[in-house]
Design a protein around this motif. Structure first.
Motif, PDB file in Angstrom:
ATOM      1  N   THR A   1       0.850  -1.190   0.000  1.00 58.64           N
ATOM      2  CA  THR A   1       0.000   0.000   0.000  1.00 58.64           C
ATOM      3  C   THR A   1       0.880   1.231   0.000  1.00 58.64           C
ATOM      4  O   THR A   1       1.909   1.245   0.669  1.00 58.64           O
ATOM      5  CB  THR A   1      -0.818   0.030   1.302  1.00 58.64           C
TER       6      THR A   1
ATOM      7  N   ARG B   1     -13.719  -8.158   0.436  1.00 54.70           N
ATOM      8  CA  ARG B   1     -12.875  -7.797   1.588  1.00 54.70           C
ATOM      9  C   ARG B   1     -12.386  -6.355   1.447  1.00 54.70           C
ATOM     10  O   ARG B   1     -11.937  -5.921   0.381  1.00 54.70           O
ATOM     11  CB  ARG B   1     -11.687  -8.755   1.656  1.00 54.70           C
TER      12      ARG B   1
ATOM     13  N   ASP C   1      -7.655  -1.822   5.778  1.00 59.12           N
ATOM     14  CA  ASP C   1      -7.576  -0.627   6.631  1.00 59.12           C
ATOM     15  C   ASP C   1      -7.467   0.662   5.823  1.00 59.12           C
ATOM     16  O   ASP C   1      -7.821   1.744   6.319  1.00 59.12           O
ATOM     17  CB  ASP C   1      -6.343  -0.719   7.536  1.00 59.12           C
TER      18      ASP C   1
ATOM     19  N   THR D   1       0.596   0.551   6.679  1.00 54.60           N
ATOM     20  CA  THR D   1       0.635  -0.468   5.633  1.00 54.60           C
ATOM     21  C   THR D   1       0.766  -1.822   6.304  1.00 54.60           C
ATOM     22  O   THR D   1       1.192  -1.915   7.452  1.00 54.60           O
ATOM     23  CB  THR D   1       1.810  -0.225   4.655  1.00 54.60           C
ATOM     24  N   GLY D   2       0.384  -2.855   5.588  1.00 57.95           N
ATOM     25  CA  GLY D   2       0.503  -4.198   6.150  1.00 57.95           C
ATOM     26  C   GLY D   2      -0.842  -4.862   6.335  1.00 57.95           C
ATOM     27  O   GLY D   2      -1.816  -4.498   5.677  1.00 57.95           O
TER      28      GLY D   2
ATOM     29  N   GLY E   1      -4.127  -5.409   7.058  1.00 54.33           N
ATOM     30  CA  GLY E   1      -5.153  -4.429   7.395  1.00 54.33           C
ATOM     31  C   GLY E   1      -6.041  -4.811   8.569  1.00 54.33           C
ATOM     32  O   GLY E   1      -6.411  -3.955   9.375  1.00 54.33           O
TER      33      GLY E   1
HETATM   34  C1  SD4 Z   1      -4.679  -3.929   3.304  1.00 51.75           C
HETATM   35  N1  SD4 Z   1      -3.019  -2.500   4.321  1.00 51.75           N
HETATM   36  O1  SD4 Z   1      -5.524  -3.921   2.413  1.00 51.75           O
HETATM   37  C2  SD4 Z   1      -3.442  -3.126   3.092  1.00 51.75           C
HETATM   38  C3  SD4 Z   1      -2.442  -4.086   2.581  1.00 51.75           C
HETATM   39  C4  SD4 Z   1      -1.185  -3.540   2.210  1.00 51.75           C
HETATM   40  O2  SD4 Z   1      -1.237  -3.885  -0.154  1.00 51.75           O
HETATM   41  O3  SD4 Z   1      -0.501  -2.827   2.906  1.00 51.75           O
HETATM   42  N2  SD4 Z   1      -0.921  -3.968   1.002  1.00 51.75           N
HETATM   43  O4  SD4 Z   1      -4.790  -4.584   4.337  1.00 51.75           O
END
Ligand code: SD4
Length: 294
Positions: free
Chosen positions: A153, A181, A184, A204-205, A207
């Motif tokens: 992200t 789905r 975050d 990021t990470g 979510g």
């Molecule tokens: C999520 N935080 O959709 C994002 C994922 C991410 O693409 O960081 N990556 O959970």
């Protein structure tokens, strides 16, 4: 050290995004224009597999996008589960500025985009994505991995020379997620939060773990109580790990970035590998974030 103006963005792709944001601000764009135009660079990058329409699809083969934006006046806009839109961040800004709402989802978000003159793109999955998707379908195991391309992200927070803050966040979400789905990134307070009196944060990470602790809002509130941006990011990671314990060899990864009203900044992650880009007067570099588990 405190710096104004300042932009922070997640991951290596943040460097090109920051470059653009800086240029916009130098050419008398607002801090809001800067954070929007900055992440549009990543959304338009056809090499990206985690932001924009060349990102990985969900498990049914649809690329569904999430984005949010926040301004220094406390206004915000977001879109989630939206398809065929090249710049979800621009759509999020339009939700903020052109509707009485904060968040639009799915078909409704897409209809609104069309009403605003945004074209519906034809989505063709890149060859490498098709190959990986076909391979994945053989087992259909959902097993997101740390620091791989599925944790990319782009979240950006910025402050201008007068101390006004704004932020943006945009993603195609987790690779092969369930259809419908939402992560975050479009949730105000989870993937992004800006309070012009205090500071701004983005995430990021994984979510789901970020939403559980309202990660970005938590960081801004901790800064309001006097923590530095670095302390706030670290405490938020600790809180997250209380709710989602880390097991050895876990793939769990989350990275937080924060800046405060003075232009001081912080970054912290669950485990090593989280990089971020920082742009101030002296240049635009990529840094390795500190983390809880090496
Ligand atoms: C999520 N935080 O959709 C994002 C994922 C991410 O693409 O960081 N990556 O959970």
């Amino acid at each position: 050290f405190a710096q104004k103006p300042l932009f922070l963005s997640t991951w290596n792709h943040g460097q090109a995004a920051n470059e653009k944001a800086w240029e916009i601000l130098q050419n008398s764009g607002s801090i809001l224009d800067a954070v929007e135009e900055g992440v549009k660079v990543t959304e338009a990058d056809i090499r990206s597999r985690s932001v924009g329409l060349t990102g990985f699809p969900d498990r049914d083969g649809h690329v569904t996008l999430d984005a949010s934006i926040m301004n220094s006046d406390g206004n915000c806009g977001s879109v989630c589960f939206v398809e065929r839109i090249k710049h979800p961040i621009t759509l999020a800004r339009k939700v903020m500025e052109e509707t009485p709402h904060v968040m639009l989802a799915g078909d409704g978000a897409q209809q609104f985009a069309v009403s605003q003159g945004m074209p519906l793109e034809d989505v063709e999955l890149p060859d490498d994505v098709v190959r990986e998707y076909e391979e994945w379908k053989e087992t259909s195991e959902y097993n997101p991995a740390a620091n791989s391309e599925n944790h990319d992200t782009i979240g950006m927070v910025g402050i201008d020379g007068d101390g006004n803050l704004a932020g943006s966040c945009t993603t195609s979400g987790l690779k092969f997620k369930m259809h419908g789905r939402v992560g975050d990134s479009p949730i105000i307070g989870a993937g992004l939060y800006v309070d012009n009196e205090v500071g701004a944060a983005t995430a990021t990470g994984m979510g789901e773990t970020i939403i559980k602790v309202c990660g970005s809002f938590l960081i801004v509130e901790l800064m309001r109580q006097g923590r530095t941006p670095q302390e706030a990011c670290e405490e938020a990671i600790d809180r997250l790990l209380q709710k989602t314990p880390f097991e050895t060899d876990s793939e769990l990864q989350v990275g937080f970035l924060a800046i405060d009203k003075n232009g001081d900044h912080g970054a912290y992650a669950v485990q090593s590998g989280f990089t971020y880009a920082i742009h101030h007067q002296e240049g635009n570099s990529i840094e390795n974030s500190d983390c809880r588990y090496e």
